[in-house]
Design a protein around this motif. Structure first.
Motif, PDB file in Angstrom:
ATOM      1  N   THR A  87       2.050  -4.212   1.785  1.00  0.00           N
ATOM      2  CA  THR A  87       3.354  -4.847   1.869  1.00  0.00           C
ATOM      3  C   THR A  87       3.324  -6.267   1.316  1.00  0.00           C
ATOM      4  OG1 THR A  87       5.225  -5.318   3.319  1.00  0.00           O
ATOM      5  CG2 THR A  87       3.039  -5.667   4.256  1.00  0.00           C
ATOM      6  N   ARG A  88       4.436  -6.631   0.649  1.00  0.00           N
ATOM      7  CA  ARG A  88       4.652  -7.957   0.078  1.00  0.00           C
ATOM      8  C   ARG A  88       3.576  -8.378  -0.920  1.00  0.00           C
ATOM      9  NH1 ARG A  88       6.106 -11.613   5.045  1.00  0.00           N
ATOM     10  NH2 ARG A  88       4.680 -10.230   6.073  1.00  0.00           N
ATOM     11  N   VAL A 103      -3.960   7.215  -2.857  1.00  0.00           N
ATOM     12  CA  VAL A 103      -3.285   6.678  -1.680  1.00  0.00           C
ATOM     13  C   VAL A 103      -3.031   7.835  -0.712  1.00  0.00           C
ATOM     14  CG1 VAL A 103      -1.195   5.487  -0.894  1.00  0.00           C
ATOM     15  CG2 VAL A 103      -2.228   4.873  -3.097  1.00  0.00           C
ATOM     16  N   LEU A 104      -3.674   7.796   0.464  1.00  0.00           N
ATOM     17  CA  LEU A 104      -3.574   8.872   1.452  1.00  0.00           C
ATOM     18  C   LEU A 104      -3.078   8.325   2.783  1.00  0.00           C
ATOM     19  CD1 LEU A 104      -7.118  10.397   0.773  1.00  0.00           C
ATOM     20  CD2 LEU A 104      -4.952  11.248  -0.114  1.00  0.00           C
ATOM     21  N   ASN A 105      -1.990   8.887   3.294  1.00  0.00           N
ATOM     22  CA  ASN A 105      -1.456   8.521   4.608  1.00  0.00           C
ATOM     23  C   ASN A 105      -1.180   7.025   4.718  1.00  0.00           C
ATOM     24  OD1 ASN A 105      -1.926  11.231   5.344  1.00  0.00           O
ATOM     25  ND2 ASN A 105      -4.012  10.735   5.923  1.00  0.00           N
ATOM     26  N   CYS A 106      -0.607   6.457   3.687  1.00  0.00           N
ATOM     27  CA  CYS A 106      -0.350   5.017   3.655  1.00  0.00           C
ATOM     28  C   CYS A 106       1.143   4.707   3.706  1.00  0.00           C
ATOM     29  CB  CYS A 106      -0.929   4.396   2.379  1.00  0.00           C
ATOM     30  SG  CYS A 106      -2.736   4.414   2.324  1.00  0.00           S
ATOM     31  N   THR A 107       1.457   3.473   4.088  1.00  0.00           N
ATOM     32  CA  THR A 107       2.810   2.952   4.033  1.00  0.00           C
ATOM     33  C   THR A 107       2.850   1.884   2.952  1.00  0.00           C
ATOM     34  OG1 THR A 107       3.188   3.392   6.376  1.00  0.00           O
ATOM     35  CG2 THR A 107       4.635   1.788   5.321  1.00  0.00           C
ATOM     36  N   VAL A 108       3.708   2.092   1.955  1.00  0.00           N
ATOM     37  CA  VAL A 108       3.826   1.182   0.804  1.00  0.00           C
ATOM     38  C   VAL A 108       5.263   0.669   0.805  1.00  0.00           C
ATOM     39  CG1 VAL A 108       3.583   0.999  -1.699  1.00  0.00           C
ATOM     40  CG2 VAL A 108       2.115   2.587  -0.421  1.00  0.00           C
ATOM     41  N   VAL A 109       5.453  -0.568   1.278  1.00  0.00           N
ATOM     42  CA  VAL A 109       6.803  -1.061   1.495  1.00  0.00           C
ATOM     43  C   VAL A 109       6.930  -2.541   1.110  1.00  0.00           C
ATOM     44  CG1 VAL A 109       6.333  -1.600   3.933  1.00  0.00           C
ATOM     45  CG2 VAL A 109       8.674  -1.198   3.201  1.00  0.00           C
TER      46      VAL A 109
END
Length: 189
Positions: A87-88, A103-109
């Protein structure tokens, strides 16, 4: 931080690191993905080329926050990311969050880029949330990224469960670190 093959770094905060001209891995540089980085916060680092936070290496349960590159992969480059939050992060060219990563089981925000692909470019994303990333030049979240069971808002995604156009609501479970998407795609926008 520099890691050689088959080494582990666990439980640290890596902050304010930087590379020299044409360098990779502002926070941590690894010889290969055989290096393991676990339970680390990687924040505020800069790489002039790729991987502002991390370059190569396998990162598990890490947070990439506010890292920057002058070229590609603001958060990470050429790495394996498992159960991570990106993030950011920012880059000037492509892949605000990550470039050429698995990218596995990730949060990309909430990552950004000055040119192309605010979230990811190259590599693959599986069981991940890709949401609310911003680019100044195009409006695509990803470029040439293979997605599987990924919840995403943005254009240029294949194989993803996309949010409907115009709906800006936060996906349920977005705040959970490494939130796992079910095979039944139960998350909604």
């Amino acid at each position: 931080v520099y890691l050689t093959d088959n080494t582990t770094l666990s439980g640290f905060t890596l902050t304010n690191g930087a590379t020299i001209t044409s360098g990779n891995g502002g926070g941590v540089y690894c010889n290969s993905t055989n290096c393991l980085i676990t339970n680390c916060v990687i924040t505020g680092n800069f790489a002039s080329n790729a991987g502002g936070g991390a370059y190569k290496g396998t990162c598990v349960n890490c947070i990439f926050l506010g890292n920057t590159t002058g070229f590609i992969g603001g958060g990470a480059g050429n790495s394996v990311l498992i159960n991570c939050v990106l993030t950011r992060n920012f880059t000037a060219y492509i892949g605000g969050a990550a470039s050429y990563c698995t990218v596995l089981n990730c949060t990309v925000v909430s990552n950004s880029v000055a040119a192309y692909y605010a979230a990811l470019t190259g590599g693959s994303a599986v069981n991940s949330i890709i949401y609310n990333n911003f680019t100044y030049y195009t409006n695509a979240d990803t470029g040439t990224v293979r997605t599987t069971r990924a919840l995403a808002a943005g254009e240029g995604l294949t194989g993803a469960v996309a949010c409907q156009a115009g709906i800006r609501a936060t996906p349920q479970g977005l705040t959970a670190v490494g939130y796992w998407l079910s095979d039944h795609r139960e998350l909604v926008c």
